[in-house]
Design a protein around this motif. Sequence first.
Motif, PDB file in Angstrom:
ATOM      1  N   PHE A  92      88.643   8.049  64.338  1.00  0.00           N
ATOM      2  CA  PHE A  92      89.488   7.873  63.162  1.00  0.00           C
ATOM      3  C   PHE A  92      88.853   8.529  61.942  1.00  0.00           C
ATOM      4  O   PHE A  92      87.631   8.519  61.791  1.00  0.00           O
ATOM      5  CB  PHE A  92      89.740   6.388  62.900  1.00  0.00           C
ATOM      6  CG  PHE A  92      90.500   5.736  64.012  1.00  0.00           C
ATOM      7  CD1 PHE A  92      91.825   6.072  64.258  1.00  0.00           C
ATOM      8  CD2 PHE A  92      89.897   4.809  64.840  1.00  0.00           C
ATOM      9  CE1 PHE A  92      92.536   5.495  65.297  1.00  0.00           C
ATOM     10  CE2 PHE A  92      90.593   4.219  65.880  1.00  0.00           C
ATOM     11  CZ  PHE A  92      91.915   4.559  66.113  1.00  0.00           C
ATOM     12  N   GLN A  93      89.693   9.079  61.078  1.00  0.00           N
ATOM     13  CA  GLN A  93      89.184   9.715  59.861  1.00  0.00           C
ATOM     14  C   GLN A  93      88.434   8.713  58.994  1.00  0.00           C
ATOM     15  O   GLN A  93      87.492   9.083  58.288  1.00  0.00           O
ATOM     16  CB  GLN A  93      90.331  10.360  59.081  1.00  0.00           C
ATOM     17  CG  GLN A  93      90.907  11.573  59.778  1.00  0.00           C
ATOM     18  CD  GLN A  93      92.012  12.255  59.009  1.00  0.00           C
ATOM     19  OE1 GLN A  93      92.060  12.199  57.785  1.00  0.00           O
ATOM     20  NE2 GLN A  93      92.917  12.910  59.724  1.00  0.00           N
ATOM     21  N   ALA A  94      88.806   7.453  59.069  1.00  0.00           N
ATOM     22  CA  ALA A  94      88.122   6.424  58.275  1.00  0.00           C
ATOM     23  C   ALA A  94      86.731   6.109  58.819  1.00  0.00           C
ATOM     24  O   ALA A  94      85.898   5.539  58.109  1.00  0.00           O
ATOM     25  CB  ALA A  94      88.963   5.146  58.238  1.00  0.00           C
ATOM     26  N   ASN A  95      86.447   6.487  60.051  1.00  0.00           N
ATOM     27  CA  ASN A  95      85.163   6.181  60.677  1.00  0.00           C
ATOM     28  C   ASN A  95      84.157   7.293  60.375  1.00  0.00           C
ATOM     29  O   ASN A  95      83.823   8.118  61.223  1.00  0.00           O
ATOM     30  CB  ASN A  95      85.342   5.986  62.181  1.00  0.00           C
ATOM     31  CG  ASN A  95      84.125   5.374  62.832  1.00  0.00           C
ATOM     32  OD1 ASN A  95      83.061   5.294  62.239  1.00  0.00           O
ATOM     33  ND2 ASN A  95      84.290   4.939  64.070  1.00  0.00           N
ATOM     34  N   GLU A  96      83.667   7.290  59.154  1.00  0.00           N
ATOM     35  CA  GLU A  96      82.763   8.354  58.703  1.00  0.00           C
ATOM     36  C   GLU A  96      81.433   8.343  59.453  1.00  0.00           C
ATOM     37  O   GLU A  96      80.851   9.392  59.690  1.00  0.00           O
ATOM     38  CB  GLU A  96      82.558   8.252  57.201  1.00  0.00           C
ATOM     39  CG  GLU A  96      83.846   8.533  56.435  1.00  0.00           C
ATOM     40  CD  GLU A  96      83.718   8.330  54.937  1.00  0.00           C
ATOM     41  OE1 GLU A  96      82.628   7.923  54.458  1.00  0.00           O
ATOM     42  OE2 GLU A  96      84.727   8.568  54.239  1.00  0.00           O
ATOM     43  N   GLY A 106      97.940  10.410  62.647  1.00  0.00           N
ATOM     44  CA  GLY A 106      97.833   9.149  63.363  1.00  0.00           C
ATOM     45  C   GLY A 106      99.093   8.715  64.082  1.00  0.00           C
ATOM     46  O   GLY A 106      99.096   7.679  64.744  1.00  0.00           O
ATOM     47  N   SER A 107     100.139   9.502  63.989  1.00  0.00           N
ATOM     48  CA  SER A 107     101.396   9.104  64.631  1.00  0.00           C
ATOM     49  C   SER A 107     101.275   9.074  66.154  1.00  0.00           C
ATOM     50  O   SER A 107     102.100   8.452  66.821  1.00  0.00           O
ATOM     51  CB  SER A 107     102.538  10.027  64.210  1.00  0.00           C
ATOM     52  OG  SER A 107     102.253  11.364  64.558  1.00  0.00           O
ATOM     53  N   GLY A 108     100.237   9.683  66.708  1.00  0.00           N
ATOM     54  CA  GLY A 108     100.069   9.711  68.156  1.00  0.00           C
ATOM     55  C   GLY A 108      99.138   8.648  68.707  1.00  0.00           C
ATOM     56  O   GLY A 108      98.902   8.604  69.906  1.00  0.00           O
ATOM     57  N   ASP A 135      86.762  -2.849  58.176  1.00  0.00           N
ATOM     58  CA  ASP A 135      87.869  -3.324  57.330  1.00  0.00           C
ATOM     59  C   ASP A 135      89.094  -2.407  57.364  1.00  0.00           C
ATOM     60  O   ASP A 135      90.194  -2.839  57.071  1.00  0.00           O
ATOM     61  CB  ASP A 135      87.403  -3.567  55.897  1.00  0.00           C
ATOM     62  CG  ASP A 135      86.821  -2.328  55.242  1.00  0.00           C
ATOM     63  OD1 ASP A 135      86.714  -1.267  55.896  1.00  0.00           O
ATOM     64  OD2 ASP A 135      86.462  -2.416  54.058  1.00  0.00           O
ATOM     65  N   TRP A 136      88.926  -1.187  57.789  1.00  0.00           N
ATOM     66  CA  TRP A 136      90.034  -0.234  57.857  1.00  0.00           C
ATOM     67  C   TRP A 136      90.767  -0.277  59.196  1.00  0.00           C
ATOM     68  O   TRP A 136      91.823   0.323  59.368  1.00  0.00           O
ATOM     69  CB  TRP A 136      89.532   1.193  57.608  1.00  0.00           C
ATOM     70  CG  TRP A 136      88.336   1.549  58.431  1.00  0.00           C
ATOM     71  CD1 TRP A 136      87.019   1.434  58.062  1.00  0.00           C
ATOM     72  CD2 TRP A 136      88.330   2.031  59.784  1.00  0.00           C
ATOM     73  NE1 TRP A 136      86.202   1.822  59.096  1.00  0.00           N
ATOM     74  CE2 TRP A 136      86.981   2.204  60.161  1.00  0.00           C
ATOM     75  CE3 TRP A 136      89.325   2.352  60.696  1.00  0.00           C
ATOM     76  CZ2 TRP A 136      86.603   2.661  61.413  1.00  0.00           C
ATOM     77  CZ3 TRP A 136      88.958   2.809  61.961  1.00  0.00           C
ATOM     78  CH2 TRP A 136      87.603   2.959  62.296  1.00  0.00           C
ATOM     79  N   LEU A 190      96.540   5.344  62.699  1.00  0.00           N
ATOM     80  CA  LEU A 190      95.546   5.759  61.710  1.00  0.00           C
ATOM     81  C   LEU A 190      95.263   7.248  61.868  1.00  0.00           C
ATOM     82  O   LEU A 190      95.138   7.740  63.004  1.00  0.00           O
ATOM     83  CB  LEU A 190      94.236   4.991  61.901  1.00  0.00           C
ATOM     84  CG  LEU A 190      94.258   3.496  61.631  1.00  0.00           C
ATOM     85  CD1 LEU A 190      92.912   2.874  62.012  1.00  0.00           C
ATOM     86  CD2 LEU A 190      94.571   3.213  60.168  1.00  0.00           C
ATOM     87  N   PRO A 191      95.155   7.986  60.761  1.00  0.00           N
ATOM     88  CA  PRO A 191      94.791   9.404  60.845  1.00  0.00           C
ATOM     89  C   PRO A 191      93.505   9.574  61.657  1.00  0.00           C
ATOM     90  O   PRO A 191      92.557   8.790  61.506  1.00  0.00           O
ATOM     91  CB  PRO A 191      94.582   9.821  59.389  1.00  0.00           C
ATOM     92  CG  PRO A 191      95.420   8.849  58.610  1.00  0.00           C
ATOM     93  CD  PRO A 191      95.326   7.552  59.355  1.00  0.00           C
TER      94      PRO A 191
END
Length: 147
Positions: free
Chosen positions: A105-109, A128-130, A27-28, A135-136
């Motif tokens: 991704f930081q959201a992918n724990e 995440g700008s790169g 979902d992220w 996404l961070p």
Amino acid sequence: MTTLRLARDLDAGAVGAILSEFVDTSDWMPRIHTRAEDIAHAARMIDLGRVHVAEEDGAVVGFCARNGEDLDALYVAAKNRGQGIGKALLKHEKAAVDQLELWTFQANEAAQRFYLRHGFIEVQRTDGSGNDERLPDIQYEWRRETV
């Protein structure tokens, strides 16, 4: 029984579908490419000889893509997760090189836990700008231990 092998041209559809499934079920994760583009991306990686697949009963259930020391992708179909397929793919890639680098991704724990459990260390975090998704993310590194 899971078998690992170099991907063939005809695997692009299955590899692309696994990639699309991950996007669809996270979902992220924003969808920035169509499913057809996911298959085309898979085909390009396969053409370059960078993809290995995990196969069970003739069906592709996971894949990894490596470019030198960069682990560009490691995905397992949702119904096959938690069965050691990702571990087998990662072990295969680690056997081929002395070090690996990757981003997640930081959201992918779940991915973070997986890589830390398999000897990777965090190198840096970004805003995440790169990356295309904006996404961070986190860069990880693994180096073979020397005795």
